[in-house]
Design a protein around this motif. Structure first.
Motif, PDB file in Angstrom:
ATOM      1  N   SER A   1      -5.474  -1.384   9.586  1.00 43.34           N
ATOM      2  CA  SER A   1      -6.719  -0.648   9.350  1.00 43.34           C
ATOM      3  C   SER A   1      -7.672  -0.797  10.525  1.00 43.34           C
ATOM      4  O   SER A   1      -7.495  -1.667  11.386  1.00 43.34           O
ATOM      5  CB  SER A   1      -7.403  -1.195   8.093  1.00 43.34           C
TER       6      SER A   1
ATOM      7  N   ASP B   1     -14.249   1.773   0.583  1.00 41.78           N
ATOM      8  CA  ASP B   1     -13.163   0.792   0.620  1.00 41.78           C
ATOM      9  C   ASP B   1     -13.623  -0.594   1.029  1.00 41.78           C
ATOM     10  O   ASP B   1     -12.915  -1.577   0.788  1.00 41.78           O
ATOM     11  CB  ASP B   1     -12.063   1.258   1.583  1.00 41.78           C
TER      12      ASP B   1
ATOM     13  N   LEU C   1      -2.063   8.763   1.838  1.00 35.54           N
ATOM     14  CA  LEU C   1      -2.852   8.696   3.061  1.00 35.54           C
ATOM     15  C   LEU C   1      -2.051   8.151   4.236  1.00 35.54           C
ATOM     16  O   LEU C   1      -2.287   8.517   5.377  1.00 35.54           O
ATOM     17  CB  LEU C   1      -4.088   7.814   2.837  1.00 35.54           C
TER      18      LEU C   1
ATOM     19  N   SER D   1       0.849  -1.205   0.000  1.00 30.54           N
ATOM     20  CA  SER D   1       0.000   0.000   0.000  1.00 30.54           C
ATOM     21  C   SER D   1       0.877   1.245   0.000  1.00 30.54           C
ATOM     22  O   SER D   1       0.778   2.103   0.868  1.00 30.54           O
ATOM     23  CB  SER D   1      -0.931  -0.017   1.226  1.00 30.54           C
TER      24      SER D   1
ATOM     25  N   HIS E   1     -11.309   3.079  -4.579  1.00 34.96           N
ATOM     26  CA  HIS E   1     -10.920   2.329  -3.399  1.00 34.96           C
ATOM     27  C   HIS E   1      -9.468   2.639  -3.043  1.00 34.96           C
ATOM     28  O   HIS E   1      -8.649   2.923  -3.922  1.00 34.96           O
ATOM     29  CB  HIS E   1     -11.054   0.821  -3.645  1.00 34.96           C
ATOM     30  N   PHE E   2      -9.149   2.563  -1.753  1.00 36.76           N
ATOM     31  CA  PHE E   2      -7.763   2.731  -1.292  1.00 36.76           C
ATOM     32  C   PHE E   2      -6.857   1.789  -2.073  1.00 36.76           C
ATOM     33  O   PHE E   2      -5.849   2.183  -2.626  1.00 36.76           O
ATOM     34  CB  PHE E   2      -7.699   2.447   0.210  1.00 36.76           C
ATOM     35  N   ASN E   3      -7.156   0.551  -2.104  1.00 35.68           N
ATOM     36  CA  ASN E   3      -6.653  -0.492  -2.995  1.00 35.68           C
ATOM     37  C   ASN E   3      -7.486  -1.737  -2.685  1.00 35.68           C
ATOM     38  O   ASN E   3      -8.549  -1.636  -2.088  1.00 35.68           O
ATOM     39  CB  ASN E   3      -5.134  -0.726  -2.852  1.00 35.68           C
TER      40      ASN E   3
ATOM     41  N   THR F   1       3.902  -0.103   3.831  1.00 34.47           N
ATOM     42  CA  THR F   1       3.873   1.290   3.433  1.00 34.47           C
ATOM     43  C   THR F   1       5.272   1.844   3.197  1.00 34.47           C
ATOM     44  O   THR F   1       6.277   1.216   3.530  1.00 34.47           O
ATOM     45  CB  THR F   1       3.165   2.120   4.507  1.00 34.47           C
TER      46      THR F   1
ATOM     47  N   LEU G   1      -9.852   4.454   6.386  1.00 34.75           N
ATOM     48  CA  LEU G   1     -10.695   3.830   5.391  1.00 34.75           C
ATOM     49  C   LEU G   1     -11.943   4.672   5.196  1.00 34.75           C
ATOM     50  O   LEU G   1     -12.419   5.328   6.125  1.00 34.75           O
ATOM     51  CB  LEU G   1     -11.118   2.424   5.822  1.00 34.75           C
TER      52      LEU G   1
ATOM     53  N   ASN H   1       0.011   5.743  -2.383  1.00 33.86           N
ATOM     54  CA  ASN H   1      -1.023   6.658  -1.908  1.00 33.86           C
ATOM     55  C   ASN H   1      -0.393   7.775  -1.083  1.00 33.86           C
ATOM     56  O   ASN H   1       0.789   7.734  -0.768  1.00 33.86           O
ATOM     57  CB  ASN H   1      -2.040   5.894  -1.047  1.00 33.86           C
TER      58      ASN H   1
END
Length: 314
Positions: free
Chosen positions: A187, A223, A178, A173, A233-235, A254, A219, A176
């Motif tokens: 999450s 998502d 975020l 992830s 979507h975030f992924n 990340t 989230l 992004n």
């Protein structure tokens, strides 16, 4: 703990001959009693190269007091989410998108070796992921997206099991803005259309696994809805939640910079190791009923007060 497994798994990930059977052979070398390792191959779906096959790898580790033994110890599901490990012929070697499967397989290998040495967990553990090497790369801001060999729904069909009482869904992830720090973040818990608080017990496990303050990522409701419904979507990290009634927590690998999943040379061993330690330790704690993914009583009160939200899973 886990460094050996990460080295062995990433060596396979970098091999252009990578397939599910090679992963299964590595997992089988642990010779854990009672463990089941299976590979199911399915054809790629359009618009990807339908001459190729996607290999779904599944590992079942029976617990001493788990459902497979007729006991009541909880079962943990560990799912490695991704598009593909490689993007042949456009890329040489494995890509950052492979992180989720790398951690899932490395964690499975560590747990298998623990079981072979006599350290059997109380509850069952089911580990699933898929292997694919030929997918497209889609331009997108802020980072290009890897293609998917099959739909998210097909992945859920092969990777989500009704026997899973809770699920860790692991995914790279890094593309992004975020959550931008090098390492691992988790999450909030998602369950049947509800976004619930981050599980305090999992925060503790993450801090112990990394030696640093726990990181989380945000989230949106979108998502935890199906991937193909047209919303951003975030992924794909939370997609298992649309196919289960079990609580799901995303485990994101990340980076401080925006790194595309299609980049080679962009999987970072410290983060892979931290994520593997977190997953293995969560398996130990959850199957001993020492940590939970959500407050079940509070969830029931939410449903009583605000109603059923499973429509967001459809």
């Amino acid at each position: 703990m886990g460094a050996r497994e990460i080295a062995e798994v990433t060596e396979l990930m970098d091999d252009p001959r990578l397939n599910g059977e090679r992963i299964a052979t590595l997992l089988g070398s642990a010779a854990a009693p009672g463990a089941e390792i299976t590979v199911t191959s399915v054809p790629y779906e359009a618009p990807e190269d339908t001459r190729q096959t996607c290999d779904f790898v599944r590992v079942v580790l029976p617990g001493s007091k788990g459902a497979l033994a007729g006991g009541d110890a909880p079962t943990l599901g560990i799912i490695g989410r991704l598009g593909a490990q490689q993007a042949q012929p456009a890329r040489i070697g494995y890509v950052s998108d492979a992180d989720g499967s790398t951690v899932a397989i490395a964690a499975a290998l560590r747990l298998l070796r623990l079981a072979a040495a006599g350290a059997q967990l109380p509850g069952d553990v089911i580990v699933t992921t898929h292997i694919a090497t030929h997918v497209s790369i889609t331009p997108r801001e802020p980072a290009d997206f890897m293609g998917m060999p099959v739909s998210s729904a097909t992945m859920n069909e092969h990777e989500v099991d009704d026997a899973m009482d809770a699920i860790l869904s692991i995914d790279a992830s890094k593309g992004n803005r975020l959550i931008n720090h090098p390492g691992v973040a988790i999450s909030p818990t998602a369950k049947e259309g509800y976004l619930l608080p981050v599980a305090p017990g999992l925060l503790t496990v993450l801090e112990y696994a990394t030696g640093a303050p726990a990181r989380t990522f945000p989230l949106a409701l979108q998502d935890i809805t199906p991937y193909d419904n047209g919303y951003r979507h975030f992924n794909s990290i939370m997609q298992p939640t649309v196919a289960t009634s079990a609580p799901v927590v995303g485990v994101a690998l990340t980076a401080a910079a925006v790194v595309p999943g299609s980049s080679t040379g962009a999987s970072y061993e410290p983060a892979l190791l931290e994520a593997t330690r977190f997953v293995v330790e969560t398996a130990k704690q959850f199957t001993q009923s020492r940590v939970v993914f959500h407050d079940a009583d509070e969830y029931d009160r939410l449903v009583d007060q605000y109603g059923d939200l499973t429509r967001f899973q459809r």
